[in-house]
Design an enzyme around this catalytic site. Sequence first.
Site, PDB file in Angstrom:
ATOM      1  N   HIS A  41      25.366  32.427   8.723  1.00 56.79           N
ATOM      2  CA  HIS A  41      24.149  32.266   7.934  1.00 56.79           C
ATOM      3  C   HIS A  41      24.461  31.918   6.474  1.00 56.79           C
ATOM      4  O   HIS A  41      25.009  32.736   5.745  1.00 56.79           O
ATOM      5  CB  HIS A  41      23.374  33.584   8.010  1.00 56.79           C
ATOM      6  CG  HIS A  41      22.116  33.629   7.236  1.00 56.79           C
ATOM      7  ND1 HIS A  41      21.913  34.485   6.180  1.00 56.79           N
ATOM      8  CD2 HIS A  41      20.969  32.920   7.368  1.00 56.79           C
ATOM      9  CE1 HIS A  41      20.705  34.319   5.701  1.00 56.79           C
ATOM     10  NE2 HIS A  41      20.102  33.377   6.397  1.00 56.79           N
ATOM     11  N   ARG A  42      24.168  30.705   6.089  1.00 57.61           N
ATOM     12  CA  ARG A  42      24.511  30.170   4.753  1.00 57.61           C
ATOM     13  C   ARG A  42      26.025  30.249   4.519  1.00 57.61           C
ATOM     14  O   ARG A  42      26.485  30.393   3.387  1.00 57.61           O
ATOM     15  CB  ARG A  42      23.774  30.926   3.636  1.00 57.61           C
ATOM     16  CG  ARG A  42      22.283  31.138   3.858  1.00 57.61           C
ATOM     17  CD  ARG A  42      21.624  31.917   2.727  1.00 57.61           C
ATOM     18  NE  ARG A  42      20.350  32.489   3.126  1.00 57.61           N
ATOM     19  CZ  ARG A  42      19.691  33.424   2.445  1.00 57.61           C
ATOM     20  NH1 ARG A  42      20.171  33.862   1.296  1.00 57.61           N
ATOM     21  NH2 ARG A  42      18.543  33.896   2.893  1.00 57.61           N
ATOM     22  N   GLU A  68      25.144  27.609   9.033  1.00 59.72           N
ATOM     23  CA  GLU A  68      23.730  27.348   8.749  1.00 59.72           C
ATOM     24  C   GLU A  68      23.612  26.974   7.284  1.00 59.72           C
ATOM     25  O   GLU A  68      24.238  27.613   6.425  1.00 59.72           O
ATOM     26  CB  GLU A  68      22.890  28.600   9.042  1.00 59.72           C
ATOM     27  CG  GLU A  68      21.397  28.365   9.003  1.00 59.72           C
ATOM     28  CD  GLU A  68      20.677  28.933   7.791  1.00 59.72           C
ATOM     29  OE1 GLU A  68      19.464  28.738   7.693  1.00 59.72           O
ATOM     30  OE2 GLU A  68      21.335  29.543   6.908  1.00 59.72           O
ATOM     31  N   ASP A  70      20.908  25.417   4.003  1.00 66.98           N
ATOM     32  CA  ASP A  70      19.532  25.219   3.536  1.00 66.98           C
ATOM     33  C   ASP A  70      19.494  23.961   2.679  1.00 66.98           C
ATOM     34  O   ASP A  70      20.238  23.862   1.699  1.00 66.98           O
ATOM     35  CB  ASP A  70      19.091  26.417   2.691  1.00 66.98           C
ATOM     36  CG  ASP A  70      19.097  27.705   3.487  1.00 66.98           C
ATOM     37  OD1 ASP A  70      18.252  27.839   4.383  1.00 66.98           O
ATOM     38  OD2 ASP A  70      19.970  28.560   3.227  1.00 66.98           O
ATOM     39  N   HIS A  83      19.602  27.871  -1.086  1.00 64.56           N
ATOM     40  CA  HIS A  83      18.547  28.587  -0.367  1.00 64.56           C
ATOM     41  C   HIS A  83      17.249  28.734  -1.153  1.00 64.56           C
ATOM     42  O   HIS A  83      16.179  28.344  -0.689  1.00 64.56           O
ATOM     43  CB  HIS A  83      19.031  29.980   0.055  1.00 64.56           C
ATOM     44  CG  HIS A  83      17.970  30.774   0.740  1.00 64.56           C
ATOM     45  ND1 HIS A  83      17.101  31.618   0.062  1.00 64.56           N
ATOM     46  CD2 HIS A  83      17.599  30.831   2.037  1.00 64.56           C
ATOM     47  CE1 HIS A  83      16.260  32.163   0.916  1.00 64.56           C
ATOM     48  NE2 HIS A  83      16.540  31.706   2.129  1.00 64.56           N
ATOM     49  N   GLU A 142      18.722  23.777   8.006  1.00 66.66           N
ATOM     50  CA  GLU A 142      17.350  24.223   7.735  1.00 66.66           C
ATOM     51  C   GLU A 142      16.747  23.392   6.622  1.00 66.66           C
ATOM     52  O   GLU A 142      17.318  23.289   5.527  1.00 66.66           O
ATOM     53  CB  GLU A 142      17.304  25.710   7.339  1.00 66.66           C
ATOM     54  CG  GLU A 142      15.845  26.114   7.059  1.00 66.66           C
ATOM     55  CD  GLU A 142      15.633  27.556   6.623  1.00 66.66           C
ATOM     56  OE1 GLU A 142      16.560  28.375   6.753  1.00 66.66           O
ATOM     57  OE2 GLU A 142      14.517  27.829   6.141  1.00 66.66           O
ATOM     58  N   LYS A 144      14.478  23.603   3.900  1.00 65.12           N
ATOM     59  CA  LYS A 144      13.886  24.727   3.173  1.00 65.12           C
ATOM     60  C   LYS A 144      12.711  24.226   2.339  1.00 65.12           C
ATOM     61  O   LYS A 144      12.872  23.344   1.497  1.00 65.12           O
ATOM     62  CB  LYS A 144      14.969  25.358   2.280  1.00 65.12           C
ATOM     63  CG  LYS A 144      14.522  26.541   1.479  1.00 65.12           C
ATOM     64  CD  LYS A 144      13.973  27.663   2.329  1.00 65.12           C
ATOM     65  CE  LYS A 144      15.027  28.506   2.998  1.00 65.12           C
ATOM     66  NZ  LYS A 144      14.450  29.488   3.962  1.00 65.12           N
ATOM     67  N   ASP A 267      25.359  37.027   8.607  1.00 62.58           N
ATOM     68  CA  ASP A 267      26.154  36.962   7.378  1.00 62.58           C
ATOM     69  C   ASP A 267      27.608  37.338   7.670  1.00 62.58           C
ATOM     70  O   ASP A 267      28.494  37.060   6.852  1.00 62.58           O
ATOM     71  CB  ASP A 267      25.615  37.962   6.337  1.00 62.58           C
ATOM     72  CG  ASP A 267      24.331  37.476   5.667  1.00 62.58           C
ATOM     73  OD1 ASP A 267      23.855  36.376   5.987  1.00 62.58           O
ATOM     74  OD2 ASP A 267      23.800  38.223   4.811  1.00 62.58           O
TER      75      ASP A 267
HETATM   76  O1  G3P Z   1      18.652  30.586  10.045  1.00 63.27           O
HETATM   77  C1  G3P Z   1      17.710  31.575   9.841  1.00 63.27           C
HETATM   78  C2  G3P Z   1      17.479  31.971   8.409  1.00 63.27           C
HETATM   79  O2  G3P Z   1      18.253  31.158   7.571  1.00 63.27           O
HETATM   80  C3  G3P Z   1      16.093  31.946   7.967  1.00 63.27           C
HETATM   81  O3  G3P Z   1      15.874  32.642   6.782  1.00 63.27           O
HETATM   82  O4  G3P Z   1      15.505  32.851   4.377  1.00 63.27           O
HETATM   83  O5  G3P Z   1      17.795  32.976   5.272  1.00 63.27           O
HETATM   84  O6  G3P Z   1      16.624  30.810   5.193  1.00 63.27           O
HETATM   85  P1  G3P Z   1      16.488  32.286   5.353  1.00 63.27           P
HETATM   86 CA    CA Z   2      18.310  29.411   6.067  1.00 64.37          CA
END
Ligand code: G3P
Ligand code: CA
Length: 276
Positions: A41-42, A68, A70, A83, A142, A144, A267
Amino acid sequence: MNKKLLIGTGVALSLLFSPISQAFAAEEATGERKQVDNIAHRGATGYAPENTIAGFDLAVDMKADYIEIDVQRSKDGELVVIHDTSVDRTTDGTGKVGDLTFDYLRSLDAGSWKGEQFAGEPIPAFEEILDRYHGKVGILIELKAPELYPGIEEQVADALKERNLDKPQNEKIIIQSFNFESMKKMDQLLPKVPIGVLTSNRADTTAEALQEFSAYADWFNPSYGIVTEELVNQVHSLGMQIGSWTVRSQEAADFLFEMEVDAIITDYPDYVDPRN
Ligand code: G3P
Ligand code: CA
């Protein structure tokens, strides 16, 4: 897609002695645990600054299946990976991403807030991430707040097409958003690229809502607080896969393994893959 069943043929000796690894070994022996995509995640955000090369490289080292990212856009039209819609939390600058030029965004320090050893890590450009990682690790893209950036769908689609990443054999690109209209559009622009919808809203888990998503989405990606066995079964029965977020504890990862989701967005890639 990347769904695989684990077959219990044994695990490496070095892994045999941790409780997590023993749990894996027991499940492998019964053949009950399926392979789950491990999505950083990120990046490996538990250990390195989010949405930076340092965090993505670490995720690759930690054997994540996907990173992942953004994606947003600068004032002068360049796609960047960050993000928040402002730079205040994760950089030494201030202001909204869409009000700042690419050169200014690139001059910011997006690493120091996480630790001195990351000083000077820049905000990555989207195309830089595609070039550095495609073919090496999957990329969960993603969009965003795409409502802030009219035409961002076409721009992302063009960047993927230029690299032949819009083809069916390139299974390790997925595009997702909380903005469902944007994802409908993305599906039309790139019909062969898997699309995901993100939500933390239970109202999006009704039979009707799921049916509607399945018309254009391949992935239904809810926060783990709304995941149930029934939801996973419903999503699967509509031909979609399910990836859930954001795992920041071993307990949360174990819950999602039990729910038999297809992907865990975390994470901490090591909570999903005990080889680390
Ligand atoms: O991939 C899911 C997650 O990234 C969604 O929430 O706020 O971390 O972009 P956020
Ligand atoms: Ca995200």
